[in-house]
Design an enzyme around this catalytic site. Structure first.
Site, PDB file in Angstrom:
ATOM      1  N   THR A 221       0.845  -1.184   0.000  1.00 17.25           N
ATOM      2  CA  THR A 221       0.000   0.000   0.000  1.00 17.25           C
ATOM      3  C   THR A 221       0.885   1.240   0.000  1.00 17.25           C
ATOM      4  O   THR A 221       1.914   1.279   0.654  1.00 17.25           O
ATOM      5  CB  THR A 221      -0.903   0.015   1.248  1.00 17.25           C
ATOM      6  N   LYS A 237       5.636   3.699   0.986  1.00 16.92           N
ATOM      7  CA  LYS A 237       5.163   2.366   0.606  1.00 16.92           C
ATOM      8  C   LYS A 237       5.316   1.398   1.765  1.00 16.92           C
ATOM      9  O   LYS A 237       6.389   1.227   2.322  1.00 16.92           O
ATOM     10  CB  LYS A 237       5.929   1.846  -0.605  1.00 16.92           C
ATOM     11  N   ASP A 333       7.591  -6.151 -13.230  1.00 18.92           N
ATOM     12  CA  ASP A 333       6.203  -5.660 -13.250  1.00 18.92           C
ATOM     13  C   ASP A 333       6.125  -4.384 -14.085  1.00 18.92           C
ATOM     14  O   ASP A 333       5.556  -3.378 -13.666  1.00 18.92           O
ATOM     15  CB  ASP A 333       5.708  -5.395 -11.825  1.00 18.92           C
TER      16      ASP A 333
END
Length: 519
Positions: A221, A237, A333
């Site tokens: 998150t 983070k 990613d």
């Protein structure tokens, strides 16, 4: 939406409902109606129809559900064989559907004396005893009763002192578990970018007790905050760490991030190890991400020059990670949502939660579980479970296809066989129909030859065979040449097209042959 891949895969980990044969999705709060629907994607195979016949969905408490691929049902009594097996469900509740203000004015108000009313999240209300020594049942007469003041005060003071001591010991425990002493020695010996070691109180103050969430994903998150001393806006983070192995990996990534210093990589400002999971503090990038600017119709359209600039800068950052960093790093990613844009639309590659160091002498990383974002994943990674730097190249190719077409990587609303952008893009270029797949308006910003060259670069990145893909450094250099070429042209003169209607463009000249994608 939860997505389940081929049920017959052999890579599923026991008890993990990760999307391989079993997938799960959280139920949002504050809803009064919930319905599940299973939709079969014909592109996934299974000609026998076995998976479709056996597919079912149910509601259950996530922490008690176990998933077991074992075919010997009798050996594991907890294996979920059918929907009628018992799965606990946690329900929230409230009194009536009135708020506290509305209910207190009615004759049926349930809160007794010395109690307070609290509005429930989904409507209705609950009762609880007042603070300051009151206890009892707030719903039954005579309600809550107060204790003597001296004893509660002494108890409260003792509890506060115990809490402070426990909190201090807990922070020290977390600091050691998160490798604080090791990290301090490593940073002292290796140097690198200067970063701050924040105390948790500083970050709580900066984020108003972590109240503003600006991002949430599979790796953690992200909260927005402002550092009190400098006034600098930051993004904090909080990563998801569930075991010691991942904690060690996270520590290694944190060390490597302190060694990265690149204009187009989000800068690490500091970290905090006094919490259960480490917190990373990054520079805050205010202009949303590339996905937002491509797919949000309310934003101003990016010009082809701006898109090529963003692509070039992002490719440069990835090339730096692959070849110029102290140790090679695979991002794992790469997607448009992880390319942030600042006020001047300068690209900043972000989110290294899935990133991994490549050990010396190794070409890639072997994963037992397939991880990543649907639509961006290298098809060769699906087959081998080995992620390489060329897997990043494939994902970047999907980002380039997004930039050129304005389409999402996966769109289940499209017809079967046309839901995957990468596959559609390759088909369009192979059939000399690349103009038809480009975003409207793109043909007015470059010549046909330039657009064809750009599309060819995308196809090189999307090559199904990883060895035949270019490196990120080669992609960066080609994008740089394309930017200069398009700028030198200074717009498109129109000689290659004849406009026949408001929504149709006819190709006149020149004619190009299809490219061959396989060996």
């Amino acid at each position: 939406m939860a997505y389940c891949s081929d049920f017959e895969s052999k890579n599923t980990v026991r008890d993990a409902c990760s999307g391989d044969g079993c997938c799960q999705s959280a139920i949002p709060r504050d809803i009064k109606y919930y319905r599940t629907r299973a939709v079969w994607n014909a592109n996934d195979g299974d000609p026998s129809g076995l998976i479709r016949d056996c597919t079912y969905a149910f509601v259950g408490e996530q922490d008690t559900f176990r998933y077991n691929r074992s075919m010997n049902y009798s050996s594991d009594p907890t294996f979920i064989k059918r929907v009628e097996d018992n799965i606990p469900v946690v329900l929230d509740w409230a009194i009536s559907n009135l708020s506290c203000a509305e209910a207190s004015a009615t004759t049926g108000y349930a809160c007794q004396s010395n109690s307070i009313c609290v509005d429930a999240f989904s409507g209705g209300y609950r009762c609880q005893c007042k603070e300051g020594g009151y206890e009892g049942n707030p719903y039954l007469s005579p309600g809550c009763r107060g204790m003597g003041l001296a004893l509660p005060t002494i108890v409260i003071v003792l509890l506060i002192l115990c809490f402070i001591a426990l909190k201090r010991r807990l922070k020290e425990k977390y600091y050691q578990e998160n490798g604080g002493a090791i990290l301090k020695d490593i940073l002292k010996s290796k140097g690198g970018v200067s970063v701050n070691n924040f105390r948790v109180e500083e970050l709580k103050e900066a984020t108003n007790n972590f109240s503003k969430v600006i991002g949430k994903g599979g790796h953690g998150t992200v909260y927005m905050g402002t550092l009190k001393e400098t006034g600098q806006p930051v993004a904090i983070k909080e990563s998801k760490i569930v075991d010691e192995k991942e904690r060690e990996d996270f520590l290694n990534e944190m060390v490597i991030l302190t060694q990265i210093n690149h204009t187009n990589v989000v800068q690490l400002i500091g970290f905090c190890l006094e919490t259960k999971v480490p917190l990373l503090v990054y520079e805050f990038i205010p202009n949303e991400n590339l996905y937002h600017h491509i797919h949000n119709t309310n934003t101003e359209r990016l010009s082809l020059d701006a898109r090529l600039k963003i692509a070039y800068e992002s490719a440069g950052a990835l090339a730096y990670l692959h070849t110029d960093a102290r140790l090679p790093i695979i991002h794992r990613d790469v997607k448009s949502a992880n390319i942030l844009l600042d006020e001047s639309f300068t690209a900043k590659v972000a989110d290294f939660g899935a990133s991994r160091l490549v050990p010396l002498g190794h070409a890639g990383i072997n994963n037992k579980l397939i991880e990543g974002t649907l639509g961006y994943l290298d098809p060769e990674y699906f087959r081998t479970a080995i992620f390489t730097d060329k897997s990043d190249v494939y994902s970047f190719g999907v980002v380039l296809a997004e930039l050129l077409t304005g389409q999402q990587p996966i769109n289940l609303k499209r017809r079967p066989g046309e839901q995957n952008l990468a596959i559609n893009f390759l088909k369009a270029v192979k059939n000399d129909n690349f103009v038809g797949i480009l975003e409207e308006g793109m043909v007015t910003e470059a010549t046909l030859e330039q657009l064809k060259t750009i599309c060819d670069l995308v196809c090189k990145c999307l090559n199904p065979v990883s060895e035949d893909r270019p490196s990120m450094k080669e992609v960066m250099m080609e994008l740089d040449n394309l930017r200069k070429w398009v700028k030198q042209t200074n717009g498109f003169s129109g000689q290659n097209y004849i406009e026949t209607s408001s929504d149709k463009v006819e190709i006149m000249e020149p004619t190009f042959h299809s490219i061959i994608l396989s060996k």
